[in-house]
Write a protein that holds these residues in place. Structure first.
Motif, PDB file in Angstrom:
ATOM      1  N   ARG A  70       2.134  14.748  24.277  1.00 45.92           N
ATOM      2  CA  ARG A  70       0.881  14.631  23.540  1.00 45.92           C
ATOM      3  C   ARG A  70      -0.025  15.828  23.838  1.00 45.92           C
ATOM      4  O   ARG A  70       0.147  16.500  24.859  1.00 45.92           O
ATOM      5  N   GLY A 107      -1.341  20.231  19.218  1.00 41.80           N
ATOM      6  CA  GLY A 107      -0.002  19.774  19.600  1.00 41.80           C
ATOM      7  C   GLY A 107       1.018  20.888  19.786  1.00 41.80           C
ATOM      8  O   GLY A 107       2.217  20.606  19.868  1.00 41.80           O
ATOM      9  N   ALA A 120       3.838  18.232  20.524  1.00 39.73           N
ATOM     10  CA  ALA A 120       3.343  16.853  20.458  1.00 39.73           C
ATOM     11  C   ALA A 120       4.196  16.022  19.509  1.00 39.73           C
ATOM     12  O   ALA A 120       4.586  16.473  18.433  1.00 39.73           O
TER      13      ALA A 120
END
Length: 361
Positions: A70, A107, A120
């Motif tokens: 994340r 991300g 991400a």
């Protein structure tokens, strides 16, 4: 006679309105309150209690994948190249270590010769394959290893009555509410009165701590950005009038009926109380008010429930009538008490007049 005339122009001290004055406030007499005498049916219809628990937006959310990368995570990258003079490795070395690669807010991470890579949403193994495909176009048979150095991209804030407040990452052992509370050191108050509140975006849910452990459905999966707050139960009722005490009383986690509420403040005052004039005052939600009044009403309704303890089943009805948060339990004074106060004031005034006359003589 002079004393009676004086008392007629002033009000005697008392603990509050009389039973007759409250009854005059009934809507049927032009007031703004529904005055309802409680019987078995009323006690049953008014036994509504707002429940604690989590809605579908909480219970329907799946557990966060512990391996998912994340924004905010910090990654470590190692690349092995099958040549002496590789793209990344120094002369004489076969591997290159790239540490502290933080996933940006969008991300992505930057890998030399691979460019900006979407990290991400991928697991470390999935990201490894993506980077390998990018590099094998420029160096033969690269081998890539991806590890998560710090997993702070998915965090939960825990605060309130816990032993260790803070911001904690959602990791494999702490993906549920109970596990995260344990990670924060547990609650610092009596578990019987502890309420756990979870805020997720615009939604809020709450549950008793004891119900969290008693029912697995309440042990919800946490999501990034959740706020967990532990508070002491703030529910209470107010006791006023001819009682053993006049105070604000915490409800606690158990259901309390009208008899128990009266007992919690010392019971009815044997010298003052009118057992036919025990009132429970509350704002009743529309759904409950319609059942109690057996007619269509709209919006919250101001209710004055009357408990007559002298009726044959009065004590049983009071035992079945449940007290809720924000209720006011008010007990009126017996009618003869005002007569006693009046007579006492008259005799006291007469005694004072005699004393003054004696002094004058």
């Amino acid at each position: 006679m002079a004393s009676v005339s004086l008392l007629a122009g002033c009000a005697l001290p008392r603990s509050g309105p009389s039973k007759r004055e409250i009854l005059k406030g009934d809507i049927q007499q032009g007031g703004n309150t529904h005055v309802v005498y409680v019987d078995d049916r009323i006690a049953r219809e008014a036994s509504f209690a707002p429940s604690y628990g989590f809605g579908a937006q909480f219970t329907g959310a799946g557990a966060v994948g512990a391996d998912e990368i994340r924004p905010g995570d910090v990654l470590g990258l190692t690349v092995w190249e099958n040549v002496d003079d590789g793209l990344l490795a120094s002369m004489g070395q076969s591997n290159t270590n790239l540490q502290q690669l933080q996933v940006d807010s969008n991300g992505y991470i930057f890998v030399p010769y691979a460019g900006r890579v979407k990290a991400a949403g991928n697991t470390p193994d999935e990201l490894r394959r993506v980077i390998t495909q990018r590099l094998e176009q420029q160096t033969p048979d690269p081998q890539v290893s991806v590890t998560r150095v710090a997993g702070d991209g998915a965090t939960v804030s825990v605060m309130g009555k816990v032993n260790g407040q803070g911001v904690f990452p959602i990791e494999r052992p702490t993906r549920t509410l109970s596990a995260m509370l344990a990670r924060a050191g547990g609650v610092s108050i009596d578990p019987e009165i502890a309420v756990v509140i979870v805020k997720r975006g615009t939604n809020t849910g709450r549950v008793w701590l004891k119900d969290l452990y008693a029912n697995a459905r309440n042990d919800i999966a946490l999501r990034p950005g959740d706020v967990v707050l532990v508070e002491e139960d703030q529910r209470s009722f107010t006791a006023l009038g001819a009682l053993g005490g006049q105070t604000k009383v915490p409800l606690g986690s158990e259901a309390i009926n009208a008899l128990e509420a009266i007992a919690m403040v010392g019971g009815l005052s044997s010298n003052l109380a009118d057992p036919t004039g025990v009132f429970v005052l509350r704002d009743e939600p529309m759904s409950v008010a319609r059942k109690v009044l057996s007619k269509q009403v709209y919006g919250d309704q101001r209710m004055a429930y009357v408990l007559d303890l002298t009726r044959p089943n009065g004590l049983f009805v009071a035992r079945d009538f449940m007290i809720r948060d924000g209720d006011t339990v008010y007990v009126t004074e017996a009618p003869y008490v005002q007569w006693q106060k009046t007579l006492g004031a008259i005799t006291g005034a007469a005694g004072s007049a005699n004393a003054l006359e004696n002094v004058a003589r």
